[in-house]
Scaffold this active site. Structure first.
Site, PDB file in Angstrom:
ATOM      1  N   SER A 112       0.863  -1.187   0.000  1.00  0.00           N
ATOM      2  CA  SER A 112       0.000   0.000   0.000  1.00  0.00           C
ATOM      3  C   SER A 112       0.891   1.227   0.000  1.00  0.00           C
ATOM      4  CB  SER A 112      -0.880  -0.011   1.254  1.00  0.00           C
ATOM      5  OG  SER A 112      -1.482   1.238   1.482  1.00  0.00           O
ATOM      6  N   TYR A 162      -2.306  -1.214  10.180  1.00  0.00           N
ATOM      7  CA  TYR A 162      -2.244  -1.373   8.725  1.00  0.00           C
ATOM      8  C   TYR A 162      -0.915  -0.871   8.184  1.00  0.00           C
ATOM      9  CZ  TYR A 162      -3.790  -1.055   3.832  1.00  0.00           C
ATOM     10  OH  TYR A 162      -3.918  -1.190   2.474  1.00  0.00           O
TER      11      TYR A 162
END
Length: 271
Positions: free
Chosen positions: A155, A168
């Site tokens: 990401s 995350y």
């Protein structure tokens, strides 16, 4: 379509919908047979709806329109033994494995002091352990095939700190490092390993429920909201944008690209 993956077999995790579905469709459209893996059950702690068996059925049906074989696997990337058994059976059916897209992942936004032990553990179990399990279950087949390509989905949060997403962000930096480490050790087998780093993508993970959760978390410190803004004037990108990058990395067009972190992030990691 240009047939970049003709004659090859690709495995994709998180394949029932979203980015995973698009990867399956793109690979099949480029001539590959595909092993489509998904949990098809409730994901832990997420605000968005989890995939169901019918979602995976839809992915398979759409991909088969390309005339390619698609083997669906309902499996949990957190379970190495179960995943390995399922993958071994699918590879035996299709005869080989040439590329892997470790796409499965979750995101649970929260302000730092609202992150529970369960949120942290669940995020690491799926995003880090699940990615490691995927490589461990598939890499031996690439060795047998004489080489191949592995793409680990990270990401923009694996390139630049994203506030209100500590678990995350931690997991996606770990995936980035994992890709580089596997690239080093698997290079002698002719296996390339790279990571892809999208900004927000138009999927269930980017749904209204998810955006509401991010907005709620950001109330803890509104000053930091600007860290989530893309350099290009777009709110997010499409699944096709990500699939384009993944196709390049699994195909022979990138035969000398390895240990690379490819940003498909509208500039957010530099802004």
């Amino acid at each position: 379509m240009s047939g970049l993956m003709r004659g090859k077999v690709v495995l994709v995790t998180g394949a029932a919908r979203g980015q995973g579905r698009e990867h399956v469709l793109r690979m099949a459209g480029e001539g590959a047979d595909v092993i489509a893996v998904d949990l098809c059950a409730t994901l832990p702690g997420v605000a968005y709806a989890s995939s169901e068996p019918t979602d995976l059925d839809t992915t398979v049906a759409l991909a088969e329109e390309s005339g390619q074989q698609v083997v669906p696997l309902v499996a949990d990337v957190r379970d190495l033994a179960g995943l390995r058994d399922a993958v071994d059976g699918a590879v035996e059916k299709l005869g080989r494995l040439d590329a892997v897209v470790a796409n499965a992942g979750i995101c649970i936004p929260s302000a730092w002091d609202q992150v529970t032990e369960e949120i942290f553990r669940d995020t690491m179990d799926v995003n880090v352990t699940g990615t490691w399990n995927t490589v461990m279950a598939t890499a031996p087949h690439l060795v047998t095939a004489g080489g191949g390509s592995i793409v680990l989905m990270s990401s923009s949060a694996g390139l630049k700190v994203q506030p209100f997403m500590i678990p995350y962000t931690t997991s996606k930096f770990a995936v980035r490092g994992m890709a580089k480490a596997f690239a080093a050790e698997l290079a002698r087998f002719g296996i390339r390993v790279n990571s892809v780093h999208p900004t927000g993508v138009d999927t269930a993970m980017g749904s209204r429920a998810m955006l509401t959760q991010v907005a709620k978390a950001s109330m803890a410190d509104p000053r930091l909201r600007g860290m989530l803004v893309n350099m290009q004037p777009v709110e997010g990108i499409s699944v096709e944008d990500v699939a384009n990058a993944v196709l390049f990395l699994v195909s022979d067009a990138s035969r000398h690209v390895t240990a690379h972190a490819m940003a498909v992030d509208a500039g957010v990691s530099e802004f």
